[in-house]
Design a protein around this motif. Structure first.
Motif, PDB file in Angstrom:
ATOM      1  N   THR A  93      33.355  39.826  34.312  1.00 47.48           N
ATOM      2  CA  THR A  93      34.500  38.957  34.575  1.00 47.48           C
ATOM      3  C   THR A  93      35.719  39.427  33.778  1.00 47.48           C
ATOM      4  OG1 THR A  93      32.978  37.099  34.871  1.00 47.48           O
ATOM      5  CG2 THR A  93      35.309  36.578  34.567  1.00 47.48           C
ATOM      6  N   ARG A  94      36.825  39.646  34.454  1.00 47.91           N
ATOM      7  CA  ARG A  94      38.011  40.184  33.798  1.00 47.91           C
ATOM      8  C   ARG A  94      38.704  39.136  32.960  1.00 47.91           C
ATOM      9  NH1 ARG A  94      43.204  41.271  37.559  1.00 47.91           N
ATOM     10  NH2 ARG A  94      44.146  41.187  35.485  1.00 47.91           N
ATOM     11  N   THR A  95      39.407  39.607  31.941  1.00 50.14           N
ATOM     12  CA  THR A  95      40.307  38.751  31.181  1.00 50.14           C
ATOM     13  C   THR A  95      41.701  38.960  31.759  1.00 50.14           C
ATOM     14  OG1 THR A  95      40.810  40.432  29.518  1.00 50.14           O
ATOM     15  CG2 THR A  95      38.850  39.071  29.162  1.00 50.14           C
ATOM     16  N   SER A  96      42.706  38.387  31.145  1.00 54.57           N
ATOM     17  CA  SER A  96      44.062  38.543  31.657  1.00 54.57           C
ATOM     18  C   SER A  96      44.554  39.978  31.542  1.00 54.57           C
ATOM     19  CB  SER A  96      45.028  37.614  30.919  1.00 54.57           C
ATOM     20  OG  SER A  96      45.026  37.903  29.520  1.00 54.57           O
ATOM     21  N   SER A 145      42.272  42.892  30.621  1.00 52.23           N
ATOM     22  CA  SER A 145      41.266  43.957  30.656  1.00 52.23           C
ATOM     23  C   SER A 145      40.042  43.507  31.440  1.00 52.23           C
ATOM     24  CB  SER A 145      40.850  44.358  29.231  1.00 52.23           C
ATOM     25  OG  SER A 145      40.160  43.283  28.607  1.00 52.23           O
ATOM     26  N   VAL A 146      39.190  44.479  31.730  1.00 53.49           N
ATOM     27  CA  VAL A 146      37.916  44.182  32.390  1.00 53.49           C
ATOM     28  C   VAL A 146      36.806  44.876  31.602  1.00 53.49           C
ATOM     29  CG1 VAL A 146      38.251  46.121  33.998  1.00 53.49           C
ATOM     30  CG2 VAL A 146      36.593  44.321  34.532  1.00 53.49           C
ATOM     31  N   PRO A 147      35.807  44.110  31.141  1.00 56.42           N
ATOM     32  CA  PRO A 147      34.687  44.713  30.420  1.00 56.42           C
ATOM     33  C   PRO A 147      33.782  45.483  31.389  1.00 56.42           C
ATOM     34  CG  PRO A 147      34.910  42.359  29.919  1.00 56.42           C
ATOM     35  CD  PRO A 147      35.747  42.636  31.124  1.00 56.42           C
ATOM     36  N   LEU A 148      33.345  46.684  30.973  1.00 60.30           N
ATOM     37  CA  LEU A 148      32.512  47.538  31.809  1.00 60.30           C
ATOM     38  C   LEU A 148      31.340  48.082  31.000  1.00 60.30           C
ATOM     39  CD1 LEU A 148      35.405  49.612  33.419  1.00 60.30           C
ATOM     40  CD2 LEU A 148      34.174  47.752  34.527  1.00 60.30           C
ATOM     41  N   LYS A 149      30.214  48.279  31.687  1.00 59.21           N
ATOM     42  CA  LYS A 149      29.060  48.936  31.079  1.00 59.21           C
ATOM     43  C   LYS A 149      28.513  49.971  32.050  1.00 59.21           C
ATOM     44  CE  LYS A 149      27.247  45.366  27.937  1.00 59.21           C
ATOM     45  NZ  LYS A 149      26.083  44.499  27.623  1.00 59.21           N
ATOM     46  N   PHE A 160      32.627  49.549  27.328  1.00 53.71           N
ATOM     47  CA  PHE A 160      34.040  49.600  26.939  1.00 53.71           C
ATOM     48  C   PHE A 160      34.854  48.627  27.791  1.00 53.71           C
ATOM     49  CE2 PHE A 160      33.264  52.619  30.291  1.00 53.71           C
ATOM     50  CZ  PHE A 160      34.361  52.558  31.117  1.00 53.71           C
ATOM     51  N   ASN A 161      36.077  48.376  27.362  1.00 53.85           N
ATOM     52  CA  ASN A 161      37.032  47.554  28.115  1.00 53.85           C
ATOM     53  C   ASN A 161      38.102  48.462  28.711  1.00 53.85           C
ATOM     54  OD1 ASN A 161      35.724  45.189  27.424  1.00 53.85           O
ATOM     55  ND2 ASN A 161      37.048  44.769  25.660  1.00 53.85           N
ATOM     56  N   HIS A 162      38.436  48.215  29.975  1.00 59.01           N
ATOM     57  CA  HIS A 162      39.515  48.974  30.602  1.00 59.01           C
ATOM     58  C   HIS A 162      40.737  48.065  30.727  1.00 59.01           C
ATOM     59  CE1 HIS A 162      41.357  52.113  33.022  1.00 59.01           C
ATOM     60  NE2 HIS A 162      41.774  51.167  33.855  1.00 59.01           N
ATOM     61  N   LEU A 163      41.870  48.535  30.201  1.00 59.79           N
ATOM     62  CA  LEU A 163      43.082  47.728  30.202  1.00 59.79           C
ATOM     63  C   LEU A 163      43.629  47.564  31.614  1.00 59.79           C
ATOM     64  CD1 LEU A 163      44.944  49.117  27.040  1.00 59.79           C
ATOM     65  CD2 LEU A 163      43.559  47.027  27.242  1.00 59.79           C
ATOM     66  N   LEU A 164      44.127  46.353  31.904  1.00 50.74           N
ATOM     67  CA  LEU A 164      44.699  46.043  33.206  1.00 50.74           C
ATOM     68  C   LEU A 164      46.119  45.536  33.053  1.00 50.74           C
ATOM     69  CD1 LEU A 164      41.712  44.064  34.826  1.00 50.74           C
ATOM     70  CD2 LEU A 164      42.323  46.460  35.231  1.00 50.74           C
ATOM     71  N   LYS A 176      47.981  41.049  37.936  1.00 50.73           N
ATOM     72  CA  LYS A 176      47.915  41.930  39.103  1.00 50.73           C
ATOM     73  C   LYS A 176      46.483  41.955  39.628  1.00 50.73           C
ATOM     74  CE  LYS A 176      52.148  43.604  39.522  1.00 50.73           C
ATOM     75  NZ  LYS A 176      52.447  45.038  39.375  1.00 50.73           N
ATOM     76  N   LYS A 177      46.343  41.735  40.943  1.00 49.20           N
ATOM     77  CA  LYS A 177      45.027  41.733  41.568  1.00 49.20           C
ATOM     78  C   LYS A 177      44.420  43.131  41.511  1.00 49.20           C
ATOM     79  CE  LYS A 177      44.659  41.587  46.087  1.00 49.20           C
ATOM     80  NZ  LYS A 177      43.706  42.654  46.534  1.00 49.20           N
ATOM     81  N   VAL A 178      43.113  43.196  41.246  1.00 52.15           N
ATOM     82  CA  VAL A 178      42.403  44.472  41.247  1.00 52.15           C
ATOM     83  C   VAL A 178      41.991  44.785  42.685  1.00 52.15           C
ATOM     84  CG1 VAL A 178      40.372  45.733  40.440  1.00 52.15           C
ATOM     85  CG2 VAL A 178      41.564  44.175  38.893  1.00 52.15           C
TER      86      VAL A 178
END
Length: 455
Positions: free
Chosen positions: A241-244, A246-250, A263-267, A271-273
């Motif tokens: 589940t994304r934050t405002s 970033s989105v956590p990924l494994k 890691f977390n990827h900055l967003l 903005k819609k993914v």
């Protein structure tokens, strides 16, 4: 093309992403020297020979056979919905047997040896088959179905040996994953590249990975925060589940579920993914109105592609052997590399259907050809409004190598055993499959007919 996901939605889903599978080698150990030689000696002459061979292979193709999935007598015991003639949505071929699935949920098996229907695979009057998967590991066909007795809301999987189907004994199979609750929004995904099956039970938010060879459970992932799982050769990407911002990924090992990287990827905020896709070590992220980001998860090196150059596609096909990927957008196909560069634009390959359906596209196992149902050439005087063409194009060059079109078939007339003329067989094609062993193309149309094209 494998890695097929089937959802328990009341309406069949069309997956956005498909992995194009490489034909397995017969030898157990790949000869590294030969592999290097092929890579180093692969000259333009070699490619020219390959293209010439492909042109000859498809040059004199004609309509050879016709099968009908609709049989009022055989289907009289089925639900009224299943008795109606409906379009073909999926074709699979295995060991000289052609399987055709109609949109209503009726699946028929036809023999190319006798050119007759062998049997229907619907085991009960209320069974609606949603999708097919040929499991090469044990020479069996897996059907994914829903049932009227369950309000068509839960997926049921069944495996049947091809040999039993050949003997017209489709009831000799057995059910799979009976312990899993695959109700909406649950799903099952078959991954031929890794030899795995992924299931999702929405009831307890649990993902399970099974071995495709013997269907044994390998491991489970229970986490309500996981929003999506994407499978690539050797690994799985867990999207949380994304934050405002970033989105956590494994990234997990597909074999045992071991976490390889987290890691977390900055967003961009608010903005819609549009999509997040994982292809080996490359992570592709696209947000609405933003550039495409290509992240190398090994060293976190980031490459950006301008949003004016790369617009959000409707679907991907990943060519993992070539380290390239296809994108589909507005009936057009393009080939990209992971530096964000456009490799190929196809010269004559305008898809017939505006929404990309991978059942209408075939990528050869060597990943050198794409076969699609396309718009007919407007300059073709004999082309008709409702008839398209079957185009065979080279993926690396974009050149159209061969084409099955009306003008080449006008001399072939309708015979007593066909309901369709060759021109009519090129109208409203809804499914396409290429049998690489037999060098035959199978197409299905809106009338529930299957046509065989070969030399």
């Amino acid at each position: 093309m494998e890695a097929r996901r089937i959802s328990a939605s009341p309406r069949p889903c069309s997956g956005r992403r498909v992995v194009a599978r490489k034909r397995p080698r017969q030898e157990t150990v790949v000869n590294s020297v030969r592999k290097l030689q092929r890579r180093e000696i692969s000259s333009s002459c070699d490619r020219a020979f390959s293209m010439s061979a492909a042109q000859e292979r498809f040059r004199y193709i004609q309509l050879q056979e016709e099968f009908d999935t609709h049989d009022p007598k055989e289907n009289c015991l089925l639900l009224p919905y299943l008795r109606k003639r409906s379009k073909i949505i999926e074709i699979v071929a295995a060991r000289d047997i052609v399987f055709a699935l109609s949109q209503s949920g009726v699946c028929a098996a036809f023999s190319r040896e006798t050119n007759r229907r062998i049997c229907f695979l619907n085991g009960s009057p209320d069974e609606v088959i949603r999708s097919l998967f040929y499991n090469k590991n044990n020479e069996s066909l897996i059907t994914v179905s829903v049932y009227g007795s369950e309000n068509f809301s839960a997926l049921r999987c069944r495996t049947t040996r091809i040999e039993y189907i050949r003997r017209a004994k489709p009831d000799s199979g057995f059910p799979l994953f009976e312990s899993e609750s695959l109700k909406w929004p649950g799903f099952v995904e078959f991954d031929d590249v890794n030899g795995k099956v992924l299931t999702y039970s929405a009831q307890d938010s649990t993902y399970k990975v099974f071995d495709l060879k013997n269907y044994t459970l390998l491991y489970s992932i229970s986490d309500k925060n996981v929003q999506e799982i994407k499978i690539s050769p050797g690994i799985m990407l867990l999207i949380y589940t994304r934050t405002s911002s970033s989105v956590p990924l494994k990234i997990l090992s597909i074999e045992d579920g071991t976490v390889l990287k987290s890691f977390n990827h900055l967003l961009h905020r608010n903005k819609k993914v549009d999509f997040i896709e994982q292809f080996n070590e490359k992570l592709l992220v696209k947000q609405e109105g933003e550039n495409l980001q290509i992240l190398d998860v090994r060293n976190f090196q980031l490459t950006e592609v301008s949003r004016t150059e790369f617009m959000t596609p409707s679907a991907f096909i990943f060519l993992y052997e070539l380290q390239l990927f296809l994108t589909f957008r507005n009936r057009s196909v393009a080939v990209w590399n992971f530096r964000g560069e456009l490799v190929t634009s196809f010269e004559d390959h305008l898809l017939w259907h505006p929404d990309c359906n991978t059942n209408n596209i075939y990528i050869t196992s060597d990943q050198d050809l794409i076969i699609s149902y396309c718009k007919a050439d407007s300059n073709d005087a004999s082309s008709e409004e409702n008839a398209g063409s079957i185009n065979i194009s080279n993926i690396l060059t974009g050149k159209c190598l061969a084409k099955i079109k009306a003008s080449d078939l006008c001399k072939q007339k309708k015979t007593w055993k066909f309901q369709s003329t060759p021109l009519e067989a090129l109208e409203d094609i809804t499914a396409l499959y290429y049998d690489e062993e037999r060098d035959e193309i199978y197409t299905g149309n809106r009338q529930g007919l299957v046509h065989v094209w070969s030399n």
